[in-house]
Structures are given as structure tokens and as C-alpha cells.
Write a protein that holds these residues in place. Structure first.
Motif, PDB file in Angstrom:
ATOM      1  N   LYS A 241      -1.875  66.049  42.316  1.00  0.00           N
ATOM      2  CA  LYS A 241      -2.268  66.982  43.149  1.00  0.00           C
ATOM      3  C   LYS A 241      -2.462  66.215  44.604  1.00  0.00           C
ATOM      4  CE  LYS A 241      -3.974  70.226  39.885  1.00  0.00           C
ATOM      5  NZ  LYS A 241      -5.129  70.871  39.290  1.00  0.00           N
ATOM      6  N   ARG A 242      -1.751  66.763  45.570  1.00  0.00           N
ATOM      7  CA  ARG A 242      -1.913  66.179  46.869  1.00  0.00           C
ATOM      8  C   ARG A 242      -3.114  65.688  47.277  1.00  0.00           C
ATOM      9  NH1 ARG A 242       1.920  69.381  51.000  1.00  0.00           N
ATOM     10  NH2 ARG A 242       3.395  68.482  49.432  1.00  0.00           N
ATOM     11  N   ASN A 291      -4.339  57.390  58.762  1.00  0.00           N
ATOM     12  CA  ASN A 291      -3.689  56.118  59.062  1.00  0.00           C
ATOM     13  C   ASN A 291      -2.621  55.786  57.899  1.00  0.00           C
ATOM     14  OD1 ASN A 291      -3.383  54.091  60.956  1.00  0.00           O
ATOM     15  ND2 ASN A 291      -4.690  52.701  59.843  1.00  0.00           N
ATOM     16  N   PHE A 292      -2.217  56.495  57.112  1.00  0.00           N
ATOM     17  CA  PHE A 292      -1.393  56.263  55.839  1.00  0.00           C
ATOM     18  C   PHE A 292      -0.033  55.970  56.339  1.00  0.00           C
ATOM     19  CE2 PHE A 292      -4.473  58.369  53.010  1.00  0.00           C
ATOM     20  CZ  PHE A 292      -4.823  57.249  52.236  1.00  0.00           C
ATOM     21  N   ILE A 293       0.823  55.026  56.115  1.00  0.00           N
ATOM     22  CA  ILE A 293       2.323  54.850  56.524  1.00  0.00           C
ATOM     23  C   ILE A 293       3.180  55.987  55.751  1.00  0.00           C
ATOM     24  CG2 ILE A 293       4.283  53.300  56.409  1.00  0.00           C
ATOM     25  CD1 ILE A 293       2.288  50.931  56.605  1.00  0.00           C
ATOM     26  N   PHE A 294       3.033  56.084  54.208  1.00  0.00           N
ATOM     27  CA  PHE A 294       3.773  57.067  53.674  1.00  0.00           C
ATOM     28  C   PHE A 294       3.079  58.332  53.455  1.00  0.00           C
ATOM     29  CE2 PHE A 294       5.488  52.607  52.818  1.00  0.00           C
ATOM     30  CZ  PHE A 294       6.685  52.845  53.153  1.00  0.00           C
ATOM     31  N   ALA A 295       2.795  59.005  54.739  1.00  0.00           N
ATOM     32  CA  ALA A 295       2.118  60.257  54.606  1.00  0.00           C
ATOM     33  C   ALA A 295       2.856  61.297  54.868  1.00  0.00           C
ATOM     34  CB  ALA A 295       1.310  60.241  55.975  1.00  0.00           C
ATOM     35  N   GLU A 296       2.539  62.407  54.029  1.00  0.00           N
ATOM     36  CA  GLU A 296       3.517  63.731  54.167  1.00  0.00           C
ATOM     37  C   GLU A 296       3.207  64.443  55.428  1.00  0.00           C
ATOM     38  OE1 GLU A 296       5.726  64.262  52.084  1.00  0.00           O
ATOM     39  OE2 GLU A 296       5.353  63.754  49.830  1.00  0.00           O
ATOM     40  N   GLU A 297       3.750  65.455  55.608  1.00  0.00           N
ATOM     41  CA  GLU A 297       3.415  66.352  56.985  1.00  0.00           C
ATOM     42  C   GLU A 297       2.002  66.720  56.833  1.00  0.00           C
ATOM     43  OE1 GLU A 297       5.782  66.686  54.553  1.00  0.00           O
ATOM     44  OE2 GLU A 297       7.848  66.893  55.714  1.00  0.00           O
ATOM     45  N   ARG A 302       1.919  60.601  49.673  1.00  0.00           N
ATOM     46  CA  ARG A 302       2.819  60.821  48.740  1.00  0.00           C
ATOM     47  C   ARG A 302       2.247  60.713  47.094  1.00  0.00           C
ATOM     48  NH1 ARG A 302       9.502  60.744  49.429  1.00  0.00           N
ATOM     49  NH2 ARG A 302       8.513  62.425  50.736  1.00  0.00           N
ATOM     50  N   TYR A 303       2.307  61.581  46.274  1.00  0.00           N
ATOM     51  CA  TYR A 303       2.231  61.504  44.971  1.00  0.00           C
ATOM     52  C   TYR A 303       3.470  60.939  44.080  1.00  0.00           C
ATOM     53  CZ  TYR A 303       3.907  66.454  45.044  1.00  0.00           C
ATOM     54  OH  TYR A 303       4.793  67.397  45.123  1.00  0.00           O
ATOM     55  N   PHE A 304       2.646  60.426  42.984  1.00  0.00           N
ATOM     56  CA  PHE A 304       3.770  59.684  42.169  1.00  0.00           C
ATOM     57  C   PHE A 304       4.850  60.497  41.427  1.00  0.00           C
ATOM     58  CE2 PHE A 304      -0.414  57.295  41.345  1.00  0.00           C
ATOM     59  CZ  PHE A 304      -0.164  56.396  41.768  1.00  0.00           C
ATOM     60  N   ARG A 305       4.538  61.748  41.228  1.00  0.00           N
ATOM     61  CA  ARG A 305       5.635  62.416  40.664  1.00  0.00           C
ATOM     62  C   ARG A 305       6.766  62.684  41.518  1.00  0.00           C
ATOM     63  NH1 ARG A 305       3.610  67.713  37.981  1.00  0.00           N
ATOM     64  NH2 ARG A 305       3.467  68.549  40.362  1.00  0.00           N
ATOM     65  N   LYS A 306       6.475  62.843  42.715  1.00  0.00           N
ATOM     66  CA  LYS A 306       7.619  63.141  43.646  1.00  0.00           C
ATOM     67  C   LYS A 306       8.510  61.986  43.855  1.00  0.00           C
ATOM     68  CE  LYS A 306       8.326  65.100  48.310  1.00  0.00           C
ATOM     69  NZ  LYS A 306       7.603  65.762  49.497  1.00  0.00           N
ATOM     70  N   VAL A 307       8.025  60.798  43.732  1.00  0.00           N
ATOM     71  CA  VAL A 307       8.564  59.594  43.939  1.00  0.00           C
ATOM     72  C   VAL A 307       9.562  59.314  43.025  1.00  0.00           C
ATOM     73  CG1 VAL A 307       8.511  57.048  44.065  1.00  0.00           C
ATOM     74  CG2 VAL A 307       6.810  58.336  45.260  1.00  0.00           C
TER      75      VAL A 307
END
Length: 386
Positions: A241-242, A291-297, A302-307
Motif C-alpha cells: 500500500k502506497r 527526497n526519494f529518487i524513485f518517487a511516484e507522482e 514505488r511499491y514492490f508489486r508494481k515493479v
């Protein structure tokens, strides 16, 4: 200290021992009928010595379930939440077997038989997890003076019940992408990928990071002047969950590391930084800057399942018949390092790896590949000389 007293014309002793884990009351060993005070003192001294070396333990009434829960409370105070989660399911399986039985009555034979039974139902790796959990519980019972020995002592792990399909799945070749396969995959990700997709898989392939380490990278972890990335944390988000996630310390102390990065990847990261700032402005009411590099909008990682879902989609388009997981890019990076001539020690340090069994397997395979290529080149070079 034993208490020696007289009862009529006989002598008695009272020896205090540890508190009962259930009642929390101090237990005592009492015996009378000695002819002299000296005899009672010697007998009491013998009991005290046996208690001190663990050879005269009074069987406890505490059940396995009671003690297992007590151990879990103790364990929670000493490990990360992800470790507690990994132990909870195996613990519940063991409790379902011996829950109401006094822990002191569980024998080696009972323990071996139960694990053998579970081996018919669960995977070999999960059986290993169940045994590890059981071993931890029983060893803690020894430390608490509830047992003299653990029923896990002398345990023999059952053989792996792998099917032919399972064995095929475990082939080392299915754990990583060869260079040409990686090139094909990244080409698909670049053409068909959505926001973050291409950069994420390039970074995994070029760094060998664990997916949890990658997802919580921050811009403060990047040193553009030195071309380095510092890995100091990992993502914990079992619910996928996000907004429900935690930042944990890495898997082991060796996992905390700083690695050199290819300049081409650093260029991609710089470009992404500019694009992210623009996106942040466009979504300023929604974006929570962390400050996350791989941040969503939203600004959240980003969460594991999406990857995993994106990976499956791209793999189908490549027509490469391998079941690659996000962790497979770690193995892919390993194979590329080996082909480039890196040594095992250097690879281990770069990956922050304690257990190098998989690394060694890939090393053996890649070494064979390199030898075959070298032999082929030699044959081409010397063709016609004989």
C-alpha cells in the motif's frame, strides 16, 4: 542458599529454585528424614550443584504456546519488524501442533516426525524457516532454565521434494539475463515503459542493488562529483500500500555500502532529477517531497508489486523464456561483473553480500562461458595453422 531445619528427631532442607514462568511464584525443593544436620546439608548442597549445572531441572507446566508467545515478545525487542513477520507464520504452525503441550514434554522424536510431516506439504525453503524458528524457541527455553536440552538437537533435515519442473526452475540460467537478453529487455522498457520504468531497471542492472534498497534511494545518497551511490536503508511494505511503508536498516552490516556508478547511469539520474522537479511543480498539491529518487507522482516510493508487474509485462514482450524477478537483476549485475573480469571478493563487497552461494554458482557458469569464448577466439585465430 538452602534452609536447614529440624523436624522432631529428623532434619530437613528447603532449596529455592527459579520462579515458575506461569505462576511467577518461586519454586522449592524440600526433603526431610535426615538423621543428622550434616546429612541434610550435604544433600541440599548436591541439589544446589545439580540446579547450577542444569542437571536437576523441575519440568515446567508452561505450555509450548505460552512460551512461544513469551519468546516472540523477547524477539520483537531485538530484531527488525520484517524479521518478526518472517518468524510469525512458522511459529503459528508449530503452535498448532504442540500448543497445549508442556514444552518440557516435547521430544526429539516428536520434533523430527512433525517436520518430516510438514515437508510433505511445504517447500524446502519454508521447512528450513520452520526449523530455524523452532530452534530459536527451544534454545531460548534452555536459556530460561526450562529445558536441559533442545529437541532440535540432532535434527536431520528432510530431503527436498523437488519435482522435475521445480528443478528446471532452479537452473542457474533462469536466475539472470545474459548480456544480449538484458539489451533486449532494456530496449523494450525504454520504448514501452511508463514513468520511472526504464531508469529503475537500468539502475538495478547497473548497480546490483536489492529492490528494497533501490526503492528508497534518496537524492542525498547520490554523489554526482564522485559518481557514487550510498546504500544505507531498505523498504518495508508487505501490504504493498502506497502510504503504509517503513524505512529499515539494510539486511546485514555488509549491506551498508558505497558503490561506484557508471557515468552513463549518472547522466540518466541527472536528467531524471530535472524531470522530477518539473513533475513536482505540476503536482504541487499532491506531491509530498520526501527526497526519494524513485518517487511516484505523490512523492511516495514505488511499491514492490508494481515493479514486479511491470517486469512481467516487459519480459513477455522480449519472448525470453525465463522467469526473472526483480532480484534477478542483482544476479544479472553479478554475471556482468564476472564477464568483465571482476573477482569474487570485489563482487561480494559491491553487492553487500554475506552469503555468496548464488554468486559462486553464477561465477562458475560465467567462467565456463568466458573459457568457451576464449577457446573459440583462439580457434579462429589459429585456423589453418595445422
Amino acid at each position: 542458599m538452602a534452609h536447614i531445619h529440624r523436624r522432631g528427631d529428623k532434619w530437613s532442607y528447603v532449596v529455592n529454585i527459579a520462579k515458575d514462568p506461569v505462576t511467577k511464584k518461586r519454586k522449592q525443593i524440600t526433603k526431610s528424614g535426615f538423621r543428622t544436620k550434616k546429612e541434610a546439608q550435604l544433600a541440599a548442597y548436591k541439589i544446589e550443584s545439580e540446579i547450577a549445572d542444569g542437571s536437576n531441572l523441575t519440568p515446567s507446566k508452561i505450555t509450548f504456546e505460552q512460551f512461544a508467545n513469551e519468546w516472540l515478545t523477547y524477539y520483537k525487542k531485538r530484531v527488525k519488524i520484517s524479521s518478526v513477520r518472517a518468524r510469525t507464520a512458522p511459529l503459528n504452525l508449530l503452535v498448532s501442533t504442540w500448543g497445549t503441550m508442556p514444552i518440557a514434554e516435547i521430544t526429539k522424536s516428536m520434533y523430527q516426525s512433525r517436520i518430516d510431516e510438514l515437508n510433505e506439504v511445504y517447500s524446502f525453503s519454508y521447512i528450513d524457516s520452520i526449523h530455524t524458528t523452532g530452534n530459536m524457541i527451544f534454545k531460548h527455553a534452555i536459556r530460561q532454565d526450562l529445558l536441559q536440552f533442545t529437541p532440535t538437537s540432532g535434527f536431520v533435515k528432510p530431503k527436498s521434494n523437488l519435482s522435475v519442473d521445480d528443478i528446471e526452475d532452479l537452473k542457474i540460467l533462469d536466475k539472470f539475463l545474459e548480456l544480449n537478453e538484458l539489451e533486449l529487455f532494456l530496449d523494450v522498457a525504454k520504448k514501452d515503459g511508463l514513468y520511472l520504468d526504464y531508469l529503475m531497471f537500468v539502475t538495478l542492472a547497473y548497480t546490483g542493488m536489492r529492490i528494497g534498497e533501490l526503492l528508497v534511494l534518496k537524492w542525498s545518497d547520490i554523489n554526482f562529483d564522485r559518481n557514487t551511490i550510498s546504500i544505507t536503508k531498505t523498504l518495508y511494505n508487505p501490504s504493498n500500500k502506497r502510504f503504509e511503508y517503513e524505512l529499515l536498516t539494510p539486511k546485514t552490516k555488509k549491506s551498508i555500502r558505497t558503490i561506484l556508478i557508471d557515468p552513463s547511469l549518472m547522466s540518466l539520474l541527472k536528467k531524471h532529477q530535472s524531470e522530477q522537479l518539473e513533475m513536482q511543480m505540476n503536482h504541487r498539491t499532491l506531491f509530498k517531497d520526501q527526497n526519494f529518487i524513485f518517487a511516484e507522482e505523490t512523492g511516495y516510493p514505488r511499491y514492490f508489486r508494481k515493479v514486479g508487474d511491470r517486469l512481467k509485462r516487459f519480459m513477455k514482450k522480449t519472448n525470453v523464456a525465463k522467469h526473472i524477478t526483480p532480484h534477478g537483476f542483482r544476479h544479472t549485475h553479478t554475471s556482468l561483473l564476472i564477464e568483465a573480469g571482476a573477482d569474487i571478493k570485489g563482487i561480494q563487497e559491491r553487492l553487500g553480500h554475506g552469503d555468496i552461494n548464488t554468486t559462486m554458482n553464477i561465477y562458475a557458469h560465467m567462467t565456463k562461458n568466458v573459457e568457451e569464448k576464449t577457446s573459440h577466439k583462439f580457434s579462429e585465430l589459429t585456423k589453418g595453422l595445422l
